[in-house]
Design a protein around this motif. Sequence first.
Motif, PDB file in Angstrom:
ATOM      1  N   UNK A 198      -7.356   3.726   2.592  1.00 48.10           N
ATOM      2  CA  UNK A 198      -6.007   4.270   2.875  1.00 48.10           C
ATOM      3  C   UNK A 198      -5.357   3.547   4.055  1.00 48.10           C
ATOM      4  N   UNK A 199      -6.194   3.227   5.069  1.00 45.55           N
ATOM      5  CA  UNK A 199      -5.650   2.533   6.261  1.00 45.55           C
ATOM      6  C   UNK A 199      -5.150   1.137   5.884  1.00 45.55           C
ATOM      7  N   UNK A 200      -5.929   0.454   5.033  1.00 48.42           N
ATOM      8  CA  UNK A 200      -5.528  -0.897   4.631  1.00 48.42           C
ATOM      9  C   UNK A 200      -4.237  -0.842   3.814  1.00 48.42           C
ATOM     10  N   UNK A 201      -4.169   0.188   2.954  1.00 46.56           N
ATOM     11  CA  UNK A 201      -2.972   0.349   2.128  1.00 46.56           C
ATOM     12  C   UNK A 201      -1.751   0.630   3.028  1.00 46.56           C
ATOM     13  N   UNK A 202      -1.964   1.459   4.062  1.00 46.25           N
ATOM     14  CA  UNK A 202      -0.844   1.788   4.969  1.00 46.25           C
ATOM     15  C   UNK A 202      -0.320   0.522   5.654  1.00 46.25           C
ATOM     16  N   UNK A 203      -1.198  -0.419   5.938  1.00 57.02           N
ATOM     17  CA  UNK A 203      -0.744  -1.673   6.558  1.00 57.02           C
ATOM     18  C   UNK A 203       0.123  -2.472   5.592  1.00 57.02           C
ATOM     19  N   UNK A 204      -0.211  -2.357   4.307  1.00 53.38           N
ATOM     20  CA  UNK A 204       0.543  -3.118   3.299  1.00 53.38           C
ATOM     21  C   UNK A 204       1.849  -2.430   2.937  1.00 53.38           C
ATOM     22  N   UNK A 205       1.956  -1.135   3.288  1.00 54.51           N
ATOM     23  CA  UNK A 205       3.138  -0.390   2.846  1.00 54.51           C
ATOM     24  C   UNK A 205       4.088   0.016   3.960  1.00 54.51           C
ATOM     25  N   UNK A 207       6.888  -0.154   6.305  1.00 55.77           N
ATOM     26  CA  UNK A 207       8.057  -1.009   6.546  1.00 55.77           C
ATOM     27  C   UNK A 207       8.288  -1.283   8.028  1.00 55.77           C
ATOM     28  N   UNK A 208       8.174  -0.234   8.850  1.00 56.54           N
ATOM     29  CA  UNK A 208       8.441  -0.412  10.284  1.00 56.54           C
ATOM     30  C   UNK A 208       7.429  -1.394  10.869  1.00 56.54           C
ATOM     31  N   UNK A 213       5.727  -6.907  12.805  1.00 54.24           N
ATOM     32  CA  UNK A 213       4.874  -8.082  12.592  1.00 54.24           C
ATOM     33  C   UNK A 213       5.763  -9.307  12.327  1.00 54.24           C
ATOM     34  N   UNK A 214       6.853  -9.104  11.583  1.00 57.46           N
ATOM     35  CA  UNK A 214       7.761 -10.224  11.299  1.00 57.46           C
ATOM     36  C   UNK A 214       8.348 -10.774  12.595  1.00 57.46           C
ATOM     37  N   UNK A 215       8.690  -9.870  13.522  1.00 59.51           N
ATOM     38  CA  UNK A 215       9.265 -10.334  14.789  1.00 59.51           C
ATOM     39  C   UNK A 215       8.243 -11.142  15.580  1.00 59.51           C
ATOM     40  N   UNK A 216       7.014 -10.634  15.592  1.00 62.93           N
ATOM     41  CA  UNK A 216       5.959 -11.336  16.341  1.00 62.93           C
ATOM     42  C   UNK A 216       5.658 -12.690  15.707  1.00 62.93           C
TER      43      UNK A 216
END
Length: 414
Positions: A198-205, A207-208, A213-216
């Motif tokens: 579930x934790x891995x899925x939450x990382x993939x889902x 948006x915030x 991560x995109x900014x970094x």
Amino acid sequence: MAFTEFRPLDEKSLIEYIKAVPFLYSKLGSDLKVKEVGDGNLNFVYIVISHARYFVMKQALPYMRCIGESWSMTKERAYFEAVALTELGRLSLEHVPKVCHFDLTMSLIGMHYLEPPHIIVKKGLIAGIEYPLLAEHVKIRCKDTLFHIPPLSFHHGAQTFAEFCGNMELCRLTEQVVFSDPSKVSQYNHWTSPYLDRDAEALREGNVLKLEVAELKSKFCERDQALLHGDLHTSSVMVTHESTQVLDPDFAFYWPMGFDIGAFLGNLILAFFFAQDGHADQVNDRKTYKEWILRTIEDTWNLFNKKFIALWDEHKDGSGEAYLPAIYNNPELQQLVQKKFMEDLFHYTLGFGAAKMIRRIVDVAHVEDFESITDASRRADCGHRALEVAKLLLKERRKFHAITELFQPFKNSS
Ligand code: ADP
């Protein structure tokens, strides 16, 4: 005669190699014992024992050691590691093992052996050993290497910069494994399944999370601020109570400077969680040790911050271009500029540190503090709490102004 073509070495052929290289032969002689001790993800490390001395030889093969030939990787990384060890050693001599031999054809580095009781910090953390000078030494090493950035002082040359632009493959790999793989399905990602599914899925889902991560990642790709080690985690540092040595800079590149300090702090935060529950037992609840880790996190940042500002003050009339004395011409303005610079650096340090924490729990290369917890549900519980803190740091990092403000959320989730 030295070997004229690349070939992967082993304990036996390394002896033939040493005998064929006059410099090594004259240094080490012919009565040699060799032991492969590599425990890292990428390369092969041999301890060479001759009657009088120990020596280290490290070879890069054209693939990633922990995966095998299916993940190919340039063996030129050995070249960048040798150049980086030399350059970082020039800036911070006492904290880097000296390179004595390099063979481009064989992708092979010869360097000084760090004698026992030097131990990889991560192993010391698992064993619960305190290193009183660790924060002070990491601070020295970081300020020695990081202060020499173009806006503040012009100590690094265009030639060194151009040299490291060639390390593009490992640069791309860092972008992939730190910033992209944890946010998507990727072939070699793995975690303590099914507990952390579930934790891995939450990382993939999330948006915030992805926006942060995109900014970094964008900052990471766009800003060639300082020559960094590139992978400064607690397995890249060997320590005793008196000495701290930084190893393994094959990912060295010009990057935003918060990436190195963030990696180091992120790994200490991981150790905090794992030291607490993962390795606690009836004899030692690790509470005192946990306090030492927090003090080391606090000291590493605060000592670095203080020393960096002191260096800036010392060089304020120097050759740095960004803050010209003719413009930043009064103490109040100078202080405002420094405060803003250090606050931005702090927030990026937290962001990069959090990204490094996440990758070590769900991507291809995990950390020993985590993997050595044998009970899967206990390991997953530590991983889950570390992921929650990492996500909080990613999303809320701009709200923190001092390193100690972090500790309440740490304590709340432990
Ligand atoms: P990798 O590039 O595969 O991550 P490392 O450079 O981290 O390899 O080295 C792997 C291991 O070899 C280290 O954990 C350490 O135990 C040992 N090692 C590497 N360099 C030295 C050295 N100069 N002196 C003593 N041991 C070393």
